[in-house]
Design a protein around this motif. Structure first.
Motif, PDB file in Angstrom:
ATOM      1  N   THR A   1       7.969  -0.240   5.071  1.00 17.66           N
ATOM      2  CA  THR A   1       9.434  -0.935   4.163  1.00 17.66           C
ATOM      3  C   THR A   1       9.747  -1.999   4.966  1.00 17.66           C
ATOM      4  OG1 THR A   1       9.887   1.158   3.017  1.00 17.66           O
ATOM      5  CG2 THR A   1      11.454  -0.371   3.046  1.00 17.66           C
ATOM      6  N   ALA A   2      10.137  -3.058   4.248  1.00 19.75           N
ATOM      7  CA  ALA A   2      10.401  -4.260   4.996  1.00 19.75           C
ATOM      8  C   ALA A   2      11.570  -5.105   3.896  1.00 19.75           C
ATOM      9  CB  ALA A   2       9.414  -5.410   5.575  1.00 19.75           C
ATOM     10  N   THR A   3      12.168  -6.292   4.488  1.00 19.74           N
ATOM     11  CA  THR A   3      12.901  -7.182   3.807  1.00 19.74           C
ATOM     12  C   THR A   3      12.424  -8.302   3.389  1.00 19.74           C
ATOM     13  OG1 THR A   3      15.044  -6.248   4.881  1.00 19.74           O
ATOM     14  CG2 THR A   3      15.213  -8.235   3.798  1.00 19.74           C
TER      15      THR A   3
ATOM     16  N   THR B   1       8.271  -1.837  -0.125  1.00 19.38           N
ATOM     17  CA  THR B   1       7.137  -1.289   0.831  1.00 19.38           C
ATOM     18  C   THR B   1       5.827  -1.712   0.720  1.00 19.38           C
ATOM     19  OG1 THR B   1       8.460   0.805   0.602  1.00 19.38           O
ATOM     20  CG2 THR B   1       6.330   1.096   1.362  1.00 19.38           C
ATOM     21  N   GLU B   2       5.201  -2.185   1.727  1.00 21.22           N
ATOM     22  CA  GLU B   2       3.773  -2.937   1.408  1.00 21.22           C
ATOM     23  C   GLU B   2       2.691  -2.929   2.563  1.00 21.22           C
ATOM     24  OE1 GLU B   2       1.101  -4.429  -0.240  1.00 21.22           O
ATOM     25  OE2 GLU B   2       2.649  -4.787  -1.537  1.00 21.22           O
ATOM     26  N   GLU B   3       1.527  -3.218   2.485  1.00 21.31           N
ATOM     27  CA  GLU B   3       0.753  -3.632   3.417  1.00 21.31           C
ATOM     28  C   GLU B   3       0.862  -5.035   3.603  1.00 21.31           C
ATOM     29  OE1 GLU B   3      -3.638  -1.929   3.614  1.00 21.31           O
ATOM     30  OE2 GLU B   3      -3.538  -3.780   2.548  1.00 21.31           O
ATOM     31  N   TRP B   4       1.615  -5.299   4.774  1.00 25.03           N
ATOM     32  CA  TRP B   4       1.874  -6.621   4.715  1.00 25.03           C
ATOM     33  C   TRP B   4       0.580  -7.551   5.597  1.00 25.03           C
ATOM     34  CZ3 TRP B   4       6.107  -7.460   2.168  1.00 25.03           C
ATOM     35  CH2 TRP B   4       6.903  -6.678   1.945  1.00 25.03           C
ATOM     36  N   TYR B   5       0.353  -8.189   4.992  1.00 23.73           N
ATOM     37  CA  TYR B   5      -0.410  -9.137   5.459  1.00 23.73           C
ATOM     38  C   TYR B   5      -0.373  -9.970   6.358  1.00 23.73           C
ATOM     39  CZ  TYR B   5      -4.676  -7.586   2.220  1.00 23.73           C
ATOM     40  OH  TYR B   5      -5.560  -7.097   1.483  1.00 23.73           O
ATOM     41  N   GLU B   6      -0.930 -10.378   7.512  1.00 24.30           N
ATOM     42  CA  GLU B   6      -0.653 -11.498   8.246  1.00 24.30           C
ATOM     43  C   GLU B   6      -1.966 -12.380   7.979  1.00 24.30           C
ATOM     44  OE1 GLU B   6      -1.447 -12.484  12.961  1.00 24.30           O
ATOM     45  OE2 GLU B   6      -0.592 -10.394  12.636  1.00 24.30           O
TER      46      GLU B   6
ATOM     47  N   ALA C   1     -16.549  -6.607  -2.898  1.00 25.82           N
ATOM     48  CA  ALA C   1     -17.797  -6.675  -1.799  1.00 25.82           C
ATOM     49  C   ALA C   1     -17.369  -6.249  -0.617  1.00 25.82           C
ATOM     50  CB  ALA C   1     -18.615  -7.817  -1.971  1.00 25.82           C
ATOM     51  N   GLY C   2     -16.209  -5.483  -0.242  1.00 27.84           N
ATOM     52  CA  GLY C   2     -15.752  -5.095   0.779  1.00 27.84           C
ATOM     53  C   GLY C   2     -14.884  -3.887   0.511  1.00 27.84           C
ATOM     54  N   TRP C   3     -13.590  -3.869   1.016  1.00 25.02           N
ATOM     55  CA  TRP C   3     -12.597  -2.705   0.824  1.00 25.02           C
ATOM     56  C   TRP C   3     -12.328  -2.885  -0.620  1.00 25.02           C
ATOM     57  CZ3 TRP C   3     -10.876   1.156   3.382  1.00 25.02           C
ATOM     58  CH2 TRP C   3      -9.903   1.987   3.014  1.00 25.02           C
ATOM     59  N   HIS C   4     -12.218  -1.561  -1.169  1.00 27.86           N
ATOM     60  CA  HIS C   4     -11.896  -1.420  -2.506  1.00 27.86           C
ATOM     61  C   HIS C   4     -10.623  -0.830  -2.652  1.00 27.86           C
ATOM     62  CE1 HIS C   4     -12.728  -0.721  -6.923  1.00 27.86           C
ATOM     63  NE2 HIS C   4     -11.860   0.504  -6.640  1.00 27.86           N
ATOM     64  N   HIS C   5      -9.515  -1.302  -3.305  1.00 28.05           N
ATOM     65  CA  HIS C   5      -8.279  -1.034  -3.356  1.00 28.05           C
ATOM     66  C   HIS C   5      -8.027   0.338  -4.067  1.00 28.05           C
ATOM     67  CE1 HIS C   5      -7.310  -4.304  -0.648  1.00 28.05           C
ATOM     68  NE2 HIS C   5      -6.029  -3.742  -0.442  1.00 28.05           N
ATOM     69  N   GLU C   6      -7.357   1.399  -3.670  1.00 28.21           N
ATOM     70  CA  GLU C   6      -7.069   2.383  -4.819  1.00 28.21           C
ATOM     71  C   GLU C   6      -6.237   1.841  -5.819  1.00 28.21           C
ATOM     72  OE1 GLU C   6      -4.742   6.635  -4.651  1.00 28.21           O
ATOM     73  OE2 GLU C   6      -5.118   5.531  -2.903  1.00 28.21           O
ATOM     74  N   SER C   7      -5.288   0.759  -5.787  1.00 22.49           N
ATOM     75  CA  SER C   7      -4.317   0.262  -6.646  1.00 22.49           C
ATOM     76  C   SER C   7      -5.028  -0.377  -7.892  1.00 22.49           C
ATOM     77  CB  SER C   7      -3.355  -0.610  -6.070  1.00 22.49           C
ATOM     78  OG  SER C   7      -3.894  -1.682  -5.680  1.00 22.49           O
ATOM     79  N   ILE C   8      -6.433  -0.461  -7.871  1.00 22.79           N
ATOM     80  CA  ILE C   8      -6.977  -1.391  -8.832  1.00 22.79           C
ATOM     81  C   ILE C   8      -6.816  -0.866 -10.118  1.00 22.79           C
ATOM     82  CG2 ILE C   8      -9.253  -2.486  -9.786  1.00 22.79           C
ATOM     83  CD1 ILE C   8      -9.850  -3.110  -6.906  1.00 22.79           C
TER      84      ILE C   8
ATOM     85  N   GLY D   1       0.918 -11.834  -2.142  1.00 16.84           N
ATOM     86  CA  GLY D   1       0.515 -10.780  -1.385  1.00 16.84           C
ATOM     87  C   GLY D   1       0.992  -9.438  -1.582  1.00 16.84           C
ATOM     88  N   LEU D   2       1.693  -9.010  -2.500  1.00 15.39           N
ATOM     89  CA  LEU D   2       2.232  -7.853  -2.801  1.00 15.39           C
ATOM     90  C   LEU D   2       1.067  -7.220  -3.758  1.00 15.39           C
ATOM     91  CD1 LEU D   2       5.863  -8.796  -3.743  1.00 15.39           C
ATOM     92  CD2 LEU D   2       4.986  -7.871  -1.677  1.00 15.39           C
ATOM     93  N   GLY D   3       1.315  -5.970  -4.044  1.00 12.48           N
ATOM     94  CA  GLY D   3       0.193  -5.121  -4.935  1.00 12.48           C
ATOM     95  C   GLY D   3      -0.590  -4.048  -4.295  1.00 12.48           C
ATOM     96  N   HIS D   4      -0.346  -3.931  -2.978  1.00 12.89           N
ATOM     97  CA  HIS D   4      -1.528  -2.857  -2.370  1.00 12.89           C
ATOM     98  C   HIS D   4      -1.437  -1.446  -2.907  1.00 12.89           C
ATOM     99  CE1 HIS D   4      -3.688  -0.803   0.682  1.00 12.89           C
ATOM    100  NE2 HIS D   4      -2.441   0.030   0.837  1.00 12.89           N
ATOM    101  N   LEU D   5      -0.289  -0.940  -2.936  1.00 14.87           N
ATOM    102  CA  LEU D   5       0.274   0.469  -3.476  1.00 14.87           C
ATOM    103  C   LEU D   5      -0.069   0.642  -4.901  1.00 14.87           C
ATOM    104  CD1 LEU D   5       3.348   1.299  -1.038  1.00 14.87           C
ATOM    105  CD2 LEU D   5       0.932   1.899  -0.740  1.00 14.87           C
ATOM    106  N   PRO D   6      -0.597   1.662  -5.300  1.00 15.32           N
ATOM    107  CA  PRO D   6      -0.677   2.033  -7.002  1.00 15.32           C
ATOM    108  C   PRO D   6       0.666   2.185  -7.521  1.00 15.32           C
ATOM    109  CG  PRO D   6      -2.239   3.454  -5.593  1.00 15.32           C
ATOM    110  CD  PRO D   6      -1.421   2.994  -4.408  1.00 15.32           C
ATOM    111  N   GLY D   7       1.710   2.633  -6.571  1.00 12.41           N
ATOM    112  CA  GLY D   7       3.015   2.683  -7.302  1.00 12.41           C
ATOM    113  C   GLY D   7       3.796   1.423  -7.399  1.00 12.41           C
ATOM    114  N   THR D   8       3.075   0.305  -6.836  1.00 10.44           N
ATOM    115  CA  THR D   8       3.820  -1.127  -6.815  1.00 10.44           C
ATOM    116  C   THR D   8       3.730  -1.440  -8.307  1.00 10.44           C
ATOM    117  OG1 THR D   8       3.361  -1.485  -4.451  1.00 10.44           O
ATOM    118  CG2 THR D   8       3.677  -3.286  -6.015  1.00 10.44           C
ATOM    119  N   TRP D   9       2.527  -1.099  -8.814  1.00 12.57           N
ATOM    120  CA  TRP D   9       2.074  -1.451 -10.212  1.00 12.57           C
ATOM    121  C   TRP D   9       3.137  -0.984 -11.381  1.00 12.57           C
ATOM    122  CZ3 TRP D   9      -0.585  -6.203 -11.029  1.00 12.57           C
ATOM    123  CH2 TRP D   9      -0.962  -6.530  -9.990  1.00 12.57           C
ATOM    124  N   SER D  10       4.082  -0.333 -11.209  1.00 12.78           N
ATOM    125  CA  SER D  10       4.934   0.533 -11.901  1.00 12.78           C
ATOM    126  C   SER D  10       6.328  -0.120 -11.681  1.00 12.78           C
ATOM    127  CB  SER D  10       5.016   1.831 -11.810  1.00 12.78           C
ATOM    128  OG  SER D  10       5.564   2.473 -10.768  1.00 12.78           O
TER     129      SER D  10
END
Length: 256
Positions: free
Chosen positions: A141-143, A164-169, A35-42, A223-232
């Protein structure tokens, strides 16, 4: 005649045995309403969770329509409900009440990424998620550091590893949580400014995955899972399955 009945009995027994052999470990509902932002990775995420179901022998029912899941008679079919990159006001009052009854009866919840950007006005839900999303910087990219290896799905991670992620605060914890993963803010630039709100990171301890026993049920979040590639990424998918497995069964894991 006897031979005919014997063959019929063997046939029925075979059908029953086949049905037993094909019964899944458990069933989960996969919910992806935005009902807000729609993630490409869905799209990639739905395919990946279905593949996890095939790999680990559990059934996945996917819907963006809350009326197909959030009713007492529907929820009783599932051992866990996965909020996958949901956003905004996803459920009405009646659906919220049904989900609360489900968790109180021992059900499981799995929140992935933007599940923390969902239902801010539903206090019970925000306590179940544990932390809610505030802001994020650009993808970097982060550790990541493993905080606790003694949980299902944690066994393939190194003690520290790159991601590599969209690091949520997140905001302050809203309940008592058991932390699994954190991100080292010294390894990326956590500052973000969206005009109406800004962020400088969470400091020395920035959690990214956790779990808790909650109101009679179980709740896991990553909190991981933002990028489509993460799901591989097979290590990430094993992490997701660990959360699903624990939420659905309550079974733990000991690393040593």
């Amino acid at each position: 005649m006897f031979k005919h009945y014997r063959l019929l009995a063997l046939s029925l027994f075979g059908m029953l045995a086949t049905g037993i052999a094909q019964a899944e470990q458990f069933s989960v509902a996969l919910f992806t309403k935005t009902a807000g932002w729609h993630h490409e990775s869905i799209n990639e995420a739905v395919v990946a969770v279905r593949h996890l179901g095939e790999l680990h022998d559990f059934k996945v029912f996917w819907s963006e329509d809350p009326t197909r899941i959030f009713k007492d008679e529907e929820l009783k079919k599932y051992k866990a409900v996965i909020f996958l990159c949901t956003t905004g006001d996803a459920l009405n009052d009646e659906q919220q009440a049904a989900f609360e009854r489900y968790i109180k009866a021992g059900g499981g919840d799995v929140g992935i990424h933007a599940a923390a950007d969902t239902e801010y006005d539903w206090a019970w839900y925000t306590k179940m998620v544990g932390h809610m999303f505030h802001i994020h910087p650009a993808v970097q990219t982060a550790t990541i550091k493993v905080e606790d290896p003694n949980f299902p799905g944690m066994d393939r991670f190194a003690k520290r590893f790159l991601a590599t992620e969209e690091w949520y605060e997140y905001d302050a914890p809203r309940s008592k949580l058991h932390y699994l993963l954190s991100v080292d803010e010294k390894t990326y630039k956590p500052e973000a400014n969206w005009g109406a709100k800004s962020g400088k990171g969470m400091g020395n301890f920035h959690p990214i995955a956790w779990y808790q026993l909650y109101d009679g049920g179980r709740a896991f979040y990553t909190g991981l899972g933002h990028l489509p590639g993460t799901w591989s990424d097979t290590n990430f998918l094993h992490h997701v399955y660990g959360g699903i497995y624990w939420a659905a069964t309550g079974n733990g894991f000991t690393a040593n």
